[in-house]
Design a protein around this motif. Structure first.
Motif, mmCIF file in Angstrom:
data_model
loop_
_atom_site.group_PDB
_atom_site.id
_atom_site.type_symbol
_atom_site.label_atom_id
_atom_site.label_comp_id
_atom_site.label_asym_id
_atom_site.label_seq_id
_atom_site.Cartn_x
_atom_site.Cartn_y
_atom_site.Cartn_z
ATOM 1 N N THR A 123 11.202 -3.875 12.493
ATOM 2 C CA THR A 123 10.934 -2.371 12.464
ATOM 3 C C THR A 123 11.060 -1.892 11.023
ATOM 4 O OG1 THR A 123 13.054 -1.903 13.418
ATOM 5 C CG2 THR A 123 11.121 -1.975 14.867
ATOM 6 N N TYR A 124 10.752 -0.899 10.624
ATOM 7 C CA TYR A 124 10.608 -0.364 9.035
ATOM 8 C C TYR A 124 11.281 1.053 9.168
ATOM 9 C CZ TYR A 124 7.768 -4.271 8.535
ATOM 10 O OH TYR A 124 7.173 -5.703 8.477
ATOM 11 N N GLY A 173 -0.902 7.847 3.597
ATOM 12 C CA GLY A 173 -2.483 7.590 3.576
ATOM 13 C C GLY A 173 -2.901 6.305 4.462
ATOM 14 N N THR A 174 -1.786 5.498 4.840
ATOM 15 C CA THR A 174 -2.153 4.387 5.482
ATOM 16 C C THR A 174 -2.480 4.709 6.876
ATOM 17 O OG1 THR A 174 -0.732 3.101 4.027
ATOM 18 C CG2 THR A 174 -1.033 2.152 6.400
ATOM 19 N N ARG A 182 -3.669 -3.599 11.517
ATOM 20 C CA ARG A 182 -2.165 -4.051 10.881
ATOM 21 C C ARG A 182 -2.047 -3.517 9.597
ATOM 22 N NH1 ARG A 182 1.125 -8.490 9.775
ATOM 23 N NH2 ARG A 182 3.073 -8.382 10.869
ATOM 24 N N PRO A 183 -1.320 -2.573 9.092
ATOM 25 C CA PRO A 183 -1.134 -2.289 7.584
ATOM 26 C C PRO A 183 -0.208 -3.310 7.250
ATOM 27 C CG PRO A 183 0.220 -0.823 8.885
ATOM 28 C CD PRO A 183 -0.746 -1.587 9.853
ATOM 29 N N ILE A 184 -0.686 -3.621 5.707
ATOM 30 C CA ILE A 184 0.582 -4.417 5.076
ATOM 31 C C ILE A 184 1.485 -3.874 4.812
ATOM 32 C CG2 ILE A 184 -1.754 -5.738 4.011
ATOM 33 C CD1 ILE A 184 -1.178 -4.031 1.405
ATOM 34 N N SER A 185 2.598 -4.707 4.711
ATOM 35 C CA SER A 185 3.988 -4.250 4.778
ATOM 36 C C SER A 185 4.046 -3.031 3.404
ATOM 37 C CB SER A 185 5.033 -5.085 4.635
ATOM 38 O OG SER A 185 4.514 -6.209 3.450
ATOM 39 N N SER A 186 3.516 -3.476 2.285
ATOM 40 C CA SER A 186 3.727 -2.660 1.106
ATOM 41 C C SER A 186 3.043 -1.300 1.460
ATOM 42 C CB SER A 186 3.061 -3.217 -0.166
ATOM 43 O OG SER A 186 1.771 -3.386 0.032
ATOM 44 N N ALA A 187 2.286 -1.337 2.345
ATOM 45 C CA ALA A 187 1.625 0.122 2.695
ATOM 46 C C ALA A 187 2.357 1.166 3.770
ATOM 47 C CB ALA A 187 0.025 0.183 2.778
#
Length: 126
Positions: free
Chosen positions: A57-58, A111-112, A101-106
């Motif tokens: 989780t982020y 906007g993601t 699934r968004p990339i981790s950097s986004a």
């Protein structure tokens, strides 16, 4: 998919709140979810996120260790448990989704995410 955030309110510093984000429509998209918040006069900022197939989780550094994001797939709901609240947590909280699934950097970029629901106001008093 339509999203509706709820659970906000007025709480004293040090208290807790649990926000919920309920979805209707294409609920399979709940697999990639995020919470953002926007304080008066400030830009919308990332709070927490969870991705499909990712055990991680982020969190924003400002909430790490105090907030927890979780999903209840059976109820098509995502929660944000907020503990040890601070006055600087005061904001309107929004949930959002990304079918892909968004990339981790986004993940931390507004906007993601899309399908922003109506937010819920959290006010933390001193």
């Amino acid at each position: 998919v339509q999203l509706q955030a709820s659970g906000g309110g007025l709480v004293q510093a040090g208290g807790s709140l649990r926000l919920s984000c309920a979805a209707s429509g294409r609920t399979f998209t709940l697999t990639n979810m995020a919470w953002f918040r926007q304080a008066p006069g400030k830009e919308r900022e990332f709070v927490a996120a969870v991705r499909r197939g990712d055990t991680n989780t982020y969190y924003a550094d400002s909430v790490k260790g105090r907030f927890t994001i979780s999903r209840d797939m059976a109820k098509n709901t995502v929660h944000l448990q907020m503990n040890s609240l601070k006055t600087e947590d005061t904001a309107v909280y929004f949930c959002a989704v990304n079918e892909n699934r968004p990339i981790s950097s986004a993940i931390r970029t507004a906007g993601t995410w899309h399908n922003w629901g109506q937010g819920t106001l959290v006010t933390v008093s001193s």
